[in-house]
Design a protein around this motif. Structure first.
Motif, PDB file in Angstrom:
ATOM      1  N   GLU A  41       0.819  -1.223   0.000  1.00 55.68           N
ATOM      2  CA  GLU A  41       0.000   0.000   0.000  1.00 55.68           C
ATOM      3  C   GLU A  41       0.847   1.265   0.000  1.00 55.68           C
ATOM      4  OE1 GLU A  41      -3.141   0.118   2.844  1.00 55.68           O
ATOM      5  OE2 GLU A  41      -3.822  -1.897   2.320  1.00 55.68           O
ATOM      6  N   ASN A 281      -7.375   9.930  -3.113  1.00 53.45           N
ATOM      7  CA  ASN A 281      -6.487   8.797  -3.336  1.00 53.45           C
ATOM      8  C   ASN A 281      -5.727   8.911  -4.670  1.00 53.45           C
ATOM      9  OD1 ASN A 281      -5.345   6.287  -3.750  1.00 53.45           O
ATOM     10  ND2 ASN A 281      -7.089   5.171  -2.884  1.00 53.45           N
ATOM     11  N   ASP A 284      -4.134   5.072  -6.022  1.00 49.06           N
ATOM     12  CA  ASP A 284      -4.905   4.150  -6.851  1.00 49.06           C
ATOM     13  C   ASP A 284      -5.108   4.717  -8.252  1.00 49.06           C
ATOM     14  OD1 ASP A 284      -4.927   2.473  -4.760  1.00 49.06           O
ATOM     15  OD2 ASP A 284      -7.077   2.625  -4.305  1.00 49.06           O
TER      16      ASP A 284
END
Ligand code: SAM
Ligand code: SF4
Length: 329
Positions: A41, A281, A284
């Motif tokens: 991540e 985000n 992503d």
């Protein structure tokens, strides 16, 4: 440019490189630590550099500060710094760190082009340090600070958080010591950002209290508003100067109206405020193939939504779910 609906422009980018840390300062993390972000991540070095490049080249970022968690735990940090200073126009690059490991890394970081460091140090007493940070590492911090000074990472700034009944009696000794060593000390009011949600306003040592304590040992005169600019520290001349001390009254003297900061978390989320409850985000989007233009647009839109202030005094205030260590202080 990163402009919000109140006309503020963000030019100062704080990038968290990891949520991990080798200390457990009680105003930040619980003694048992936290569940760390899984490695996949986290942004890779290339992803960090790409986003910072977009910030610098397209969005008007002029200052990049690497932080965490503890940024010195990030492997390859000197290389990341080198790639950051190679961006054009060259941003100023600094580091906020607890200085553990800086004794070894200060010279390579300075060689890589790092401009400055801010080191967190709340006490000069080894036992108090162990109690506050849950690790017996004061000597490493002091060695790291000296190495930063020797490597020319100037001015070396020291950040201290005072906690009632723990280290609040150390305001004056800490200041005297920093003056002797040539470090610039700034006191920061404790904010509600600890993972344990243990912050209590009545317990907080306020900017007024800090100034009153320092005022018993030094004559303090405001160093003038020009010096402050958008920097959160109010500066005071000590005994007429030239030395100064800074006080960052984030809670009782908020500087939100002049805020020029934006944050990127270690997992690639843009936060338009330390206290933001929403994030954007970029990771992503980037991994799904977004172009630089797309990413710049998302980033600008996230900053445009920045609220007027942190609202700690508002009855509806909610502490963000992410603790300080995972946001990047
Ligand atoms: N580990 C590095 C360090 O300690 O400098 C960088 C990250 S740390 C989260 C960044 C800064 O945030 C430190 O100066 C620390 O003292 C400050 N900080 C952490 N929790 C805080 C809190 N609840 N209120 C005010 N400052 C805090
Ligand atoms: Fe670690 Fe910095 Fe948080 Fe202390 S303030 S626990 S050194 S991240």
């Amino acid at each position: 440019m990163l402009v919000d609906s109140f006309g503020r422009t963000a030019t100062d980018l704080r990038v968290s490189l990891t949520d991990r840390c080798n200390l457990r300062c009680s105003y930040c993390m619980p003694a048992e630590g936290l569940e760390w972000l899984p490695k996949p991540e986290l942004l890779t070095d290339d992803e960090v550099v790409r986003l910072v490049r977009i910030g610098v080249e397209r969005l008007g970022v002029t200052e990049v500060r690497y932080t965490g968690g503890e940024p010195l735990l990030r492997r390859g940090l000197p290389d990341l710094v080198r790639r950051t200073v190679e961006l054009s126009p060259r941003p100023r690059v600094s580091l906020t760190t607890n200085a553990i490991g800086l004794a070894r890394l200060a010279a390579p970081l300075a060689d890589a082009g790092l401009d400055r460091v801010n080191v967190s140090l709340d006490t000069l007493d080894r036992e108090t340090f162990r109690r506050l940070a849950h690790r017996d590492r004061l000597p490493d911090v002091l060695a790291g600070l000296a190495a930063a000074r020797d490597a020319g990472l100037l001015p070396v700034k020291v950040n201290a958080v005072l906690m009632r009944g723990v280290n609040d009696h150390e305001a004056v000794p800490l200041l005297r010591w920093c003056l002797e060593q040539g470090y610039r000390l700034r006191f920061i009011e404790q904010m509600p950002l600890d993972a344990q949600h243990g912050w209590n306003r009545d317990d907080m040592i306020t900017a007024d209290e800090i100034l009153a304590r320092l005022g018993e040992a030094f004559a303090l005169t405001p160093a003038g508003s020009a010096e402050r600019g958008s920097a959160p520290a109010e500066s005071f001349l000590l005994d007429g100067g030239p030395e100064t001390v800074g006080v960052i009254g984030s809670v009782t003297r908020p500087f939100c109206g002049a805020c020029d900061r934006v944050r990127l978390t270690a997992d690639g989320q843009v936060r338009n405020c330390l206290f933001a409850t929403e994030e954007s985000n970029l990771r992503d989007a980037m991994r799904a193939g977004a172009t630089d233009d797309d990413l710049a647009d998302r980033w600008s839109a996230a900053v445009a939504r920045k609220r007027a202030g942190h609202g700690i005094d508002d009855p509806t205030f909610l502490q963000p779910t992410r603790p300080m260590s995972a946001i990047g202080g």
